[in-house]
Design a protein around this motif. Structure first.
Motif, short mmCIF file in Angstrom:
data_model
loop_
_atom_site.label_atom_id
_atom_site.label_comp_id
_atom_site.label_asym_id
_atom_site.label_seq_id
_atom_site.Cartn_x
_atom_site.Cartn_y
_atom_site.Cartn_z
N MET A 1 23.82 13.21 52.25
CA MET A 1 23.00 12.05 51.88
C MET A 1 22.83 11.10 53.05
O MET A 1 21.74 10.58 53.30
CB MET A 1 23.63 11.32 50.69
N LYS A 2 23.93 10.88 53.82
CA LYS A 2 23.86 9.98 54.96
C LYS A 2 22.86 10.50 56.00
O LYS A 2 22.14 9.72 56.62
CB LYS A 2 25.24 9.81 55.59
N SER A 3 22.85 11.81 56.20
CA SER A 3 21.95 12.38 57.20
C SER A 3 20.49 12.14 56.82
O SER A 3 19.65 11.87 57.69
CB SER A 3 22.21 13.88 57.36
N TYR A 4 20.16 12.20 55.53
CA TYR A 4 18.77 11.98 55.11
C TYR A 4 18.39 10.51 55.25
O TYR A 4 17.22 10.20 55.53
CB TYR A 4 18.57 12.46 53.68
N LYS A 5 19.34 9.61 55.04
CA LYS A 5 19.06 8.19 55.27
C LYS A 5 18.82 7.95 56.76
O LYS A 5 17.94 7.16 57.14
CB LYS A 5 20.24 7.34 54.78
N LEU A 6 19.59 8.65 57.59
CA LEU A 6 19.41 8.51 59.03
C LEU A 6 18.10 9.13 59.50
O LEU A 6 17.51 8.67 60.47
CB LEU A 6 20.59 9.14 59.78
N VAL A 7 17.65 10.17 58.80
CA VAL A 7 16.34 10.76 59.11
C VAL A 7 15.26 9.69 58.98
O VAL A 7 14.39 9.55 59.86
CB VAL A 7 16.02 11.94 58.16
N ARG A 8 15.31 8.94 57.89
CA ARG A 8 14.31 7.87 57.69
C ARG A 8 14.40 6.82 58.79
O ARG A 8 13.37 6.33 59.27
CB ARG A 8 14.51 7.23 56.31
N SER A 77 28.99 10.75 60.71
CA SER A 77 29.58 11.79 61.55
C SER A 77 28.55 12.35 62.52
O SER A 77 27.34 12.26 62.30
CB SER A 77 30.13 12.92 60.68
N ARG A 78 29.05 12.95 63.59
CA ARG A 78 28.17 13.55 64.57
C ARG A 78 27.38 14.71 63.97
O ARG A 78 26.24 14.96 64.37
CB ARG A 78 28.98 14.01 65.78
N GLU A 79 27.99 15.44 63.04
CA GLU A 79 27.28 16.54 62.38
C GLU A 79 26.10 16.01 61.57
O GLU A 79 24.99 16.57 61.63
CB GLU A 79 28.23 17.31 61.47
N ASP A 80 26.33 14.92 60.83
CA ASP A 80 25.24 14.33 60.06
C ASP A 80 24.17 13.74 60.99
O ASP A 80 22.97 13.82 60.70
CB ASP A 80 25.76 13.24 59.13
N TYR A 81 24.63 13.17 62.09
CA TYR A 81 23.67 12.64 63.07
C TYR A 81 22.80 13.75 63.63
O TYR A 81 21.56 13.61 63.71
CB TYR A 81 24.40 11.93 64.21
N PHE A 82 23.42 14.87 64.00
CA PHE A 82 22.66 15.99 64.55
C PHE A 82 21.67 16.53 63.53
O PHE A 82 20.51 16.82 63.88
CB PHE A 82 23.61 17.10 65.00
N LYS A 83 22.11 16.68 62.28
CA LYS A 83 21.20 17.17 61.24
C LYS A 83 20.01 16.24 61.08
O LYS A 83 18.86 16.69 60.94
CB LYS A 83 21.95 17.28 59.91
N SER A 84 20.27 14.95 61.10
CA SER A 84 19.19 13.98 60.92
C SER A 84 18.20 14.04 62.07
O SER A 84 16.98 13.92 61.87
CB SER A 84 19.76 12.57 60.79
N VAL A 85 18.71 14.24 63.28
CA VAL A 85 17.84 14.34 64.44
C VAL A 85 16.95 15.58 64.35
O VAL A 85 15.74 15.52 64.58
CB VAL A 85 18.67 14.37 65.74
N ALA A 86 17.56 16.72 63.99
CA ALA A 86 16.80 17.96 63.88
C ALA A 86 15.71 17.85 62.82
O ALA A 86 14.55 18.25 63.05
CB ALA A 86 17.73 19.11 63.55
N ILE A 87 16.05 17.28 61.67
CA ILE A 87 15.06 17.13 60.60
C ILE A 87 13.96 16.17 61.01
O ILE A 87 12.77 16.41 60.75
CB ILE A 87 15.75 16.64 59.30
N ALA A 88 14.33 15.07 61.66
CA ALA A 88 13.34 14.09 62.10
C ALA A 88 12.38 14.71 63.11
O ALA A 88 11.16 14.47 63.05
CB ALA A 88 14.05 12.88 62.71
#
Length: 249
Positions: A1-8, A77-88
């Motif tokens: 969920m955090k990664s999707y918020k970071l995507v936005r 987390s760095r994993e969530d950050y990376f996921k958010s970057v890739a999706i963005a």
């Protein structure tokens, strides 16, 4: 969920420069159409997608630090950050590839402007000889091929820009100079080898032609190559992100 918020958050941070970029592009295109109508000539331009590619490369160069600091400040987390970057990256580049095709089709109603896909893989054979007779195809296959080509082209450029800025982030001043000069060194070495050993230069050009599918008019070879570049770049981005620390300056 955090990664999707970071995507936005990541997309929002890029939205303003994207809007400014398209305002400039539309203004330039509109001016070109007006000048062509006033002069009474047949205007011609091509490869405007290179502008988007360069723009996304620059966005990639400026995509890491602020967003990474924001993620760390919010205990993401760095994993969530990376996921958010890739999706963005995927969402931004897909949106821009579709929008660029729409702009191109509208532009072609007033003035000839073949895309990179048209010039490399479709029925365009070059200007000025073909300028009066060429008709841009709007078939489903052409539209899908153009969007797919641009999408993968853009996401590879974005990922490479992001990787470069991460390398700079991890390097000291001496290594930054080395990294900056290395592309020039590679070009110089290749130029020297191509002159001294023409067969080597020819083999490199054939290799590039093959991985881009230009001679065979197979755009999906280029798509596969760009996807490979994206995956490889993001693999190294992931490694560097795992070891990245917030620098207190």
């Amino acid at each position: 969920m955090k990664s999707y918020k970071l995507v936005r958050y990541n997309i929002k941070s890029s939205l303003k420069p994207i809007i400014i970029y398209y305002c400039i592009i539309i203004a330039v295109i509109t001016s070109a159409i007006i000048l062509t109508k006033i002069s009474g000539g047949n205007g011609y331009s091509s490869g405007l997608e290179f502008s988007s590619m360069i723009f996304l490369f620059v966005i990639g160069l400026n995509f890491f630090k602020e967003n990474f600091y924001f993620a760390q400040a919010n205990n993401i987390s760095r994993e969530d950050y990376f996921k958010s970057v890739a999706i963005a990256i995927l969402e931004v580049t897909l949106g821009m590839s579709i929008f660029d095709v729409i702009i191109n089709r509208v532009y072609n109603l007033f003035q000839m402007c073949p895309t990179l896909y048209d010039m490399s893989y479709n029925n365009f054979t070059g200007a000025p000889l073909n300028i009066e007779v060429w008709i841009q195809s709007n078939s489903i296959g052409t539209l899908f091929g153009t969007v797919t080509f641009l999408f993968t082209f853009y996401m590879a450029a974005f990922a490479i820009g992001l990787l470069i800025t991460l390398i700079y982030y991890k390097c000291n001043k001496t290594m930054k100079i080395f990294v900056s000069l290395s592309p020039l060194a590679i070009v110089a070495i290749y130029g020297k080898l191509a002159v001294d050993y023409p067969e080597f230069g020819e083999k490199v050009l054939i290799f590039i032609d093959n991985i881009l599918g230009i001679s065979t008019k197979n755009s999906y070879m280029a798509v596969s190559t760009f996807i490979g570049l994206f995956i490889l770049s993001m693999f190294f981005v992931y490694i560097l992100v795992r070891k990245a620390v917030v620098k207190r300056v």
